[in-house]
Motif scaffolding. Structure first.
Motif, PDB file in Angstrom:
ATOM      1  N   THR A   5       3.028 -30.588 -19.144  1.00 59.63           N
ATOM      2  CA  THR A   5       2.208 -30.189 -18.150  1.00 59.63           C
ATOM      3  C   THR A   5       1.054 -31.186 -17.964  1.00 59.63           C
ATOM      4  O   THR A   5       0.877 -31.743 -16.848  1.00 59.63           O
ATOM      5  CB  THR A   5       1.589 -28.871 -18.314  1.00 59.63           C
ATOM      6  N   LEU A   6       0.648 -31.663 -19.277  1.00 59.29           N
ATOM      7  CA  LEU A   6      -0.646 -32.568 -18.989  1.00 59.29           C
ATOM      8  C   LEU A   6      -0.040 -34.057 -18.537  1.00 59.29           C
ATOM      9  O   LEU A   6      -0.735 -34.795 -17.751  1.00 59.29           O
ATOM     10  CB  LEU A   6      -1.303 -32.780 -20.300  1.00 59.29           C
ATOM     11  N   THR A   7       1.091 -34.351 -18.914  1.00 59.23           N
ATOM     12  CA  THR A   7       1.812 -35.500 -18.529  1.00 59.23           C
ATOM     13  C   THR A   7       1.800 -35.722 -16.946  1.00 59.23           C
ATOM     14  O   THR A   7       1.497 -36.638 -16.185  1.00 59.23           O
ATOM     15  CB  THR A   7       3.171 -35.904 -19.163  1.00 59.23           C
ATOM     16  N   VAL A   8       2.422 -34.585 -16.295  1.00 54.99           N
ATOM     17  CA  VAL A   8       2.668 -34.502 -14.941  1.00 54.99           C
ATOM     18  C   VAL A   8       1.246 -34.727 -14.220  1.00 54.99           C
ATOM     19  O   VAL A   8       1.222 -35.500 -13.218  1.00 54.99           O
ATOM     20  CB  VAL A   8       3.322 -33.128 -14.585  1.00 54.99           C
ATOM     21  N   ILE A   9       0.199 -33.937 -14.836  1.00 52.29           N
ATOM     22  CA  ILE A   9      -1.021 -33.912 -14.065  1.00 52.29           C
ATOM     23  C   ILE A   9      -1.878 -35.286 -14.069  1.00 52.29           C
ATOM     24  O   ILE A   9      -2.170 -36.010 -13.323  1.00 52.29           O
ATOM     25  CB  ILE A   9      -1.991 -32.963 -14.631  1.00 52.29           C
ATOM     26  N   GLN A  10      -1.560 -35.916 -15.315  1.00 50.63           N
ATOM     27  CA  GLN A  10      -2.040 -37.348 -15.605  1.00 50.63           C
ATOM     28  C   GLN A  10      -1.422 -38.291 -14.469  1.00 50.63           C
ATOM     29  O   GLN A  10      -2.131 -39.088 -13.909  1.00 50.63           O
ATOM     30  CB  GLN A  10      -1.862 -37.811 -17.043  1.00 50.63           C
ATOM     31  N   TYR A  11      -0.057 -38.211 -14.446  1.00 51.35           N
ATOM     32  CA  TYR A  11       0.789 -38.995 -13.567  1.00 51.35           C
ATOM     33  C   TYR A  11       0.237 -38.973 -12.266  1.00 51.35           C
ATOM     34  O   TYR A  11      -0.052 -39.800 -11.495  1.00 51.35           O
ATOM     35  CB  TYR A  11       2.217 -38.605 -13.772  1.00 51.35           C
ATOM     36  N   LEU A  12       0.028 -37.729 -11.581  1.00 48.91           N
ATOM     37  CA  LEU A  12      -0.470 -37.491 -10.268  1.00 48.91           C
ATOM     38  C   LEU A  12      -1.978 -37.938 -10.230  1.00 48.91           C
ATOM     39  O   LEU A  12      -2.111 -38.777  -9.140  1.00 48.91           O
ATOM     40  CB  LEU A  12      -0.209 -36.045  -9.974  1.00 48.91           C
ATOM     41  N   LEU A  13      -2.708 -37.535 -10.997  1.00 55.62           N
ATOM     42  CA  LEU A  13      -4.251 -38.000 -10.844  1.00 55.62           C
ATOM     43  C   LEU A  13      -4.417 -39.620 -10.757  1.00 55.62           C
ATOM     44  O   LEU A  13      -5.133 -40.060 -10.193  1.00 55.62           O
ATOM     45  CB  LEU A  13      -5.048 -37.185 -11.727  1.00 55.62           C
ATOM     46  N   ASN A  23      13.895 -34.919 -16.571  1.00 52.20           N
ATOM     47  CA  ASN A  23      15.074 -35.045 -15.845  1.00 52.20           C
ATOM     48  C   ASN A  23      14.835 -35.926 -14.694  1.00 52.20           C
ATOM     49  O   ASN A  23      13.880 -35.984 -14.235  1.00 52.20           O
ATOM     50  CB  ASN A  23      15.984 -33.595 -15.555  1.00 52.20           C
ATOM     51  N   GLU A  24      15.797 -36.384 -14.218  1.00 51.63           N
ATOM     52  CA  GLU A  24      15.999 -37.342 -13.020  1.00 51.63           C
ATOM     53  C   GLU A  24      15.450 -36.533 -11.743  1.00 51.63           C
ATOM     54  O   GLU A  24      14.693 -36.993 -10.965  1.00 51.63           O
ATOM     55  CB  GLU A  24      17.551 -37.591 -12.877  1.00 51.63           C
ATOM     56  N   HIS A  25      15.531 -35.339 -11.633  1.00 55.36           N
ATOM     57  CA  HIS A  25      15.070 -34.584 -10.512  1.00 55.36           C
ATOM     58  C   HIS A  25      13.792 -34.488 -10.369  1.00 55.36           C
ATOM     59  O   HIS A  25      13.020 -34.872  -9.402  1.00 55.36           O
ATOM     60  CB  HIS A  25      15.668 -33.164 -10.571  1.00 55.36           C
ATOM     61  N   LEU A  26      13.032 -33.841 -11.493  1.00 56.92           N
ATOM     62  CA  LEU A  26      11.518 -34.152 -11.584  1.00 56.92           C
ATOM     63  C   LEU A  26      11.055 -35.379 -11.508  1.00 56.92           C
ATOM     64  O   LEU A  26       9.853 -35.638 -10.668  1.00 56.92           O
ATOM     65  CB  LEU A  26      10.991 -33.514 -12.871  1.00 56.92           C
ATOM     66  N   CYS A  27      11.436 -36.149 -12.018  1.00 56.95           N
ATOM     67  CA  CYS A  27      10.883 -37.835 -11.719  1.00 56.95           C
ATOM     68  C   CYS A  27      11.091 -38.231 -10.202  1.00 56.95           C
ATOM     69  O   CYS A  27      10.051 -38.824  -9.729  1.00 56.95           O
ATOM     70  CB  CYS A  27      11.763 -38.709 -12.530  1.00 56.95           C
ATOM     71  N   GLN A  28      11.934 -37.765  -9.383  1.00 51.40           N
ATOM     72  CA  GLN A  28      12.128 -38.162  -8.302  1.00 51.40           C
ATOM     73  C   GLN A  28      11.179 -37.326  -7.269  1.00 51.40           C
ATOM     74  O   GLN A  28      10.481 -37.954  -6.439  1.00 51.40           O
ATOM     75  CB  GLN A  28      13.626 -37.883  -7.616  1.00 51.40           C
ATOM     76  N   MET A  29      10.886 -36.087  -7.699  1.00 45.92           N
ATOM     77  CA  MET A  29       9.881 -35.238  -7.019  1.00 45.92           C
ATOM     78  C   MET A  29       8.494 -35.875  -7.169  1.00 45.92           C
ATOM     79  O   MET A  29       7.661 -35.838  -6.142  1.00 45.92           O
ATOM     80  CB  MET A  29       9.937 -33.820  -7.521  1.00 45.92           C
ATOM     81  N   LEU A  30       8.249 -36.340  -8.298  1.00 47.20           N
ATOM     82  CA  LEU A  30       6.930 -36.765  -8.742  1.00 47.20           C
ATOM     83  C   LEU A  30       6.868 -38.180  -7.845  1.00 47.20           C
ATOM     84  O   LEU A  30       5.777 -38.394  -7.190  1.00 47.20           O
ATOM     85  CB  LEU A  30       6.515 -37.273 -10.086  1.00 47.20           C
ATOM     86  N   GLU A  31       7.783 -39.041  -7.708  1.00 48.36           N
ATOM     87  CA  GLU A  31       7.809 -40.173  -7.115  1.00 48.36           C
ATOM     88  C   GLU A  31       7.382 -40.171  -5.640  1.00 48.36           C
ATOM     89  O   GLU A  31       6.875 -40.572  -4.658  1.00 48.36           O
ATOM     90  CB  GLU A  31       9.103 -40.895  -7.086  1.00 48.36           C
ATOM     91  N   ILE A  32       8.201 -39.267  -4.987  1.00 47.50           N
ATOM     92  CA  ILE A  32       8.048 -38.671  -3.694  1.00 47.50           C
ATOM     93  C   ILE A  32       6.800 -38.068  -3.499  1.00 47.50           C
ATOM     94  O   ILE A  32       6.045 -38.391  -2.222  1.00 47.50           O
ATOM     95  CB  ILE A  32       9.202 -37.454  -3.200  1.00 47.50           C
ATOM     96  N   ALA A  33       6.345 -37.317  -4.102  1.00 45.34           N
ATOM     97  CA  ALA A  33       4.839 -36.674  -4.182  1.00 45.34           C
ATOM     98  C   ALA A  33       3.619 -37.861  -3.788  1.00 45.34           C
ATOM     99  O   ALA A  33       3.037 -37.675  -2.870  1.00 45.34           O
ATOM    100  CB  ALA A  33       4.375 -35.676  -5.278  1.00 45.34           C
TER     101      ALA A  33
END
Length: 260
Positions: free
Chosen positions: A189-197, A156-166
């Motif tokens: 979950t793996l998607t989020v971790i991959q994006y951050l790393l 969702n838009e909110h989670l995408c914004q949180m990841l971008e801000i992070a």
């Protein structure tokens, strides 16, 4: 590999009943609790063909029965008798799609101590994954809370914004109470971790600190939140974690108070 798949369930499985080996309880969380049972227990229950919403006690009955059943089995014996079939392997597909996240997850799942420094895993900047919102967030009227089925695979838009801000902040840290609070969807979950790393970001819960080059795990895992106020006592639990993990949580708590 088995430990890596079960990692996301371990912090929750510790508190499941009846008593059994942690791998058995993590297996039940991974394969049964983190399934369409989540959808049936949410407000989406009609969309998956159910006439009533599963209650918490009903879910406990299901998971308790499953633990009793599986704890009687010899998993090693059963696995030796398995014949390889041409099946759609959900977990393997996600693992192959997010290799950086998976390697860090496996290192974490197989830790022999509470923390580990390692050489950063090379990242191909030309093949960074991108995450885009696929449906609009549903916010409550008074709080920025997203109402969503925990098995939802889309972002969702909110989670995408949180990841971008992070990844844009100095700490490059993304924080969530626990794996299950982010999602019960293994691939997501793996998607989020991959994006951050890929972006030198950090994935942090009260129990885990994951980065490309350093990981740590809390000595005694804290129970994942069930209600919002469950996090209040955990904020004061700064023992049993590494200095880096502690510093991040203190910074997160401090910035949260300032924003309020």
């Amino acid at each position: 590999m088995r430990k890596g798949i079960l990692l996301f369930a371990k912090e929750e499985a510790r508190f499941y009943l009846p008593d059994a080996n942690i791998d058995i309880k993590s297996f039940v969380v991974t394969t049964i609790r983190n399934s369409l049972i989540e959808s049936v227990s949410s407000s989406n229950y009609k969309q998956v063909g159910f006439e009533h919403q599963l209650k918490e006690e009903e879910i406990k009955t299901i998971t308790s029965f499953a633990i009793k059943y599986f704890k009687k089995l010899n998993f090693e014996e059963v696995s030796n008798n398995l014949k390889e079939k041409n099946i759609d392997n959900y977990y393997l597909k996600a693992i192959k799609k997010y290799p950086l996240a998976w390697e860090v997850v496996c290192k974490t799942a197989n830790l022999k101590s509470s923390e580990l420094y390692f050489d950063a895993i090379p990242v191909d900047k030309n093949h960074f994954i991108s995450i885009t919102p696929q449906h609009m967030s549903k916010f409550t009227s008074d709080k920025q809370t997203v109402l969503e089925d925990g098995m939802t695979a889309t972002f969702n838009e909110h989670l995408c914004q949180m990841l971008e801000i992070a990844v844009a902040t100095e700490s490059k840290g993304f924080f969530t109470d626990s794996f299950k609070v982010l999602t019960r969807n293994f691939g997501k979950t793996l998607t989020v971790i991959q994006y951050l790393l890929e972006r030198n970001g950090v994935f942090v819960t009260f129990n885990y600190y994951l980065s490309n080059g350093y990981i740590s795990v809390r000595k005694d895992l804290l129970r994942p939140m069930h209600r919002t106020n469950d996090t209040e006592y955990k904020i004061k639990k700064m023992s049993g974690i590494s200095k880096r993990h502690k510093k991040f949580l203190e910074l997160k708590i401090s910035s949260s108070k300032v924003s309020k």
